[in-house]
Design an enzyme around this catalytic site. Sequence first.
Site, PDB file in Angstrom:
ATOM      1  CG  ASP A  50      -0.078  -0.396   2.491  1.00  0.00           C
ATOM      2  OD1 ASP A  50       0.851   0.515   2.582  1.00  0.00           O
ATOM      3  OD2 ASP A  50      -1.320  -0.025   3.652  1.00  0.00           O
ATOM      4  CB  SER A  51       4.919   1.776   0.444  1.00  0.00           C
ATOM      5  OG  SER A  51       4.791   0.439  -1.154  1.00  0.00           O
ATOM      6  CG  ASP A  89       0.496  -3.603   2.611  1.00  0.00           C
ATOM      7  OD1 ASP A  89       0.350  -4.331   3.647  1.00  0.00           O
ATOM      8  OD2 ASP A  89       1.394  -3.242   2.259  1.00  0.00           O
ATOM      9  CE  LYS A 117       3.627  -5.955   3.853  1.00  0.00           C
ATOM     10  NZ  LYS A 117       2.855  -4.834   4.414  1.00  0.00           N
ATOM     11  CD  GLU A 119       0.448  -1.512   8.167  1.00  0.00           C
ATOM     12  OE1 GLU A 119       0.273  -0.286   9.098  1.00  0.00           O
ATOM     13  OE2 GLU A 119       1.614  -0.941   6.712  1.00  0.00           O
ATOM     14  CD  GLU A 186       8.658  -0.155   7.476  1.00  0.00           C
ATOM     15  OE1 GLU A 186       7.012  -0.615   7.501  1.00  0.00           O
ATOM     16  OE2 GLU A 186       7.942   1.214   7.012  1.00  0.00           O
TER      17      GLU A 186
HETATM   18  O1  KIV Z   1       3.860  -0.610   2.142  1.00  0.00           O
HETATM   19  C1  KIV Z   1       4.724  -1.433   1.744  1.00  0.00           C
HETATM   20  O2  KIV Z   1       5.133  -1.413   0.232  1.00  0.00           O
HETATM   21  C2  KIV Z   1       4.900  -2.149   3.238  1.00  0.00           C
HETATM   22  C3  KIV Z   1       7.039  -2.368   2.813  1.00  0.00           C
HETATM   23  C4  KIV Z   1       7.672  -0.921   2.634  1.00  0.00           C
HETATM   24  C5  KIV Z   1       7.337  -3.121   3.787  1.00  0.00           C
HETATM   25  O3  KIV Z   1       5.056  -2.771   4.393  1.00  0.00           O
END
Ligand code: KIV
Length: 269
Positions: A50-51, A89, A117, A119, A186
Site C-alpha cells: 500500500d506504499s 497488502d 499482509k 499490520e 519495520e
Molecule cells: O507497503 C509497503 O511497501 C510495505 C513495505 C515497506 C514493507 O509495507
Amino acid sequence: MSTHKNKPITISTLRKLKKTSEKFSCLTAYEATIAEKISEAGVEVILVGDSLGMVIQGHDSTLPVTMDQLIYHLECVARGNVNSHIMADMPFMSYATENLAYDNAMRLMQAGANSVKVEGGEWILKTTELLSQRGIPVCAHLGLTPQSINRLGGYRVQGRDLDDKNRILSEARQLEDTGAEIILLECVPAILAEEISSSLTVPTIGIGAGSATDGQIMVCYDVIGAYSWENQPKFVKNFMNEANSISEAFETYVSEVKNLNFPSAENSF
Ligand code: KIV
C-alpha cells in the site's frame, strides 16, 4: 547463487531458506514491467504494497489506498511476474473486522496474491487465525506500522524501550502461534529483530531491522533511486549508483542480501 531459479516460490521455499540460513530478498512492485524485471533478478517475494499510495499516487501516507486500487496493481504485477511469491497488502481498514478481512483477503487471493499482509499486533490475532485456517497465508507486519501513523505520531523506530520491545516480541510469538506464516518487522532495533528471528520458526522479513532477519524488503523505487525523500531513511540504499541498468540494480540488491552485504550497520538502528 540461489537454488530455486525458475521454480515458483512458495511459503515452503521461504521456510526451507530459513532452515538452511539462506537469506532471501523481497521488493515491492506495482506494475507488470518492473515486476517482471524484479522476478527475473531472482527476488523471492514481490509485495504489492500500500506504499503505492505514496510512490504511485503521491499521497503523504498509505491511508487513501482502496481495495479496488490495490487489486488493479496486483493484477498488473501478476501479469508480469515470472516465479516470485506475490504478497498483497490489505489496505487501511480493509480488515477492520473479521468479516471484512475474510471478504477482502478472498478478493486479493482471487486476483493473484499468494499471501496477504496485515499490520498490527494483538488485535490481528483472530483475523490471522481465521484467514490461515481457511488456507490464506498471512504475513503480520509489526514495529512501525504506517497505517497507524496518526496514532504513532510519526515515522520513527519502534521497540526501543523495554515495554515496547517486550510487547513486539510477545506479539510476534503469538502471531506465529495463531498461524502467521511470515512476520515483517519495520524500523525496529537490529537486536530486537535478531531475537525475534531466532526465536520463531516462521521466516521474518525486515526493513530497517538489521541484517539478522531471514529476508529483506525495500520499495522498488528506492533500489533504483527514483523516489525523492525529504529525509531519506537510513535503511534506503540506491543500487543504481553502480549499475548500468534497472535490472542490474535489482540483481545487485539480490546478491547483496544473499551475501549479507546489505543491510550494513549504517542501514540499521
Ligand atoms: O507497503 C509497503 O511497501 C510495505 C513495505 C515497506 C514493507 O509495507
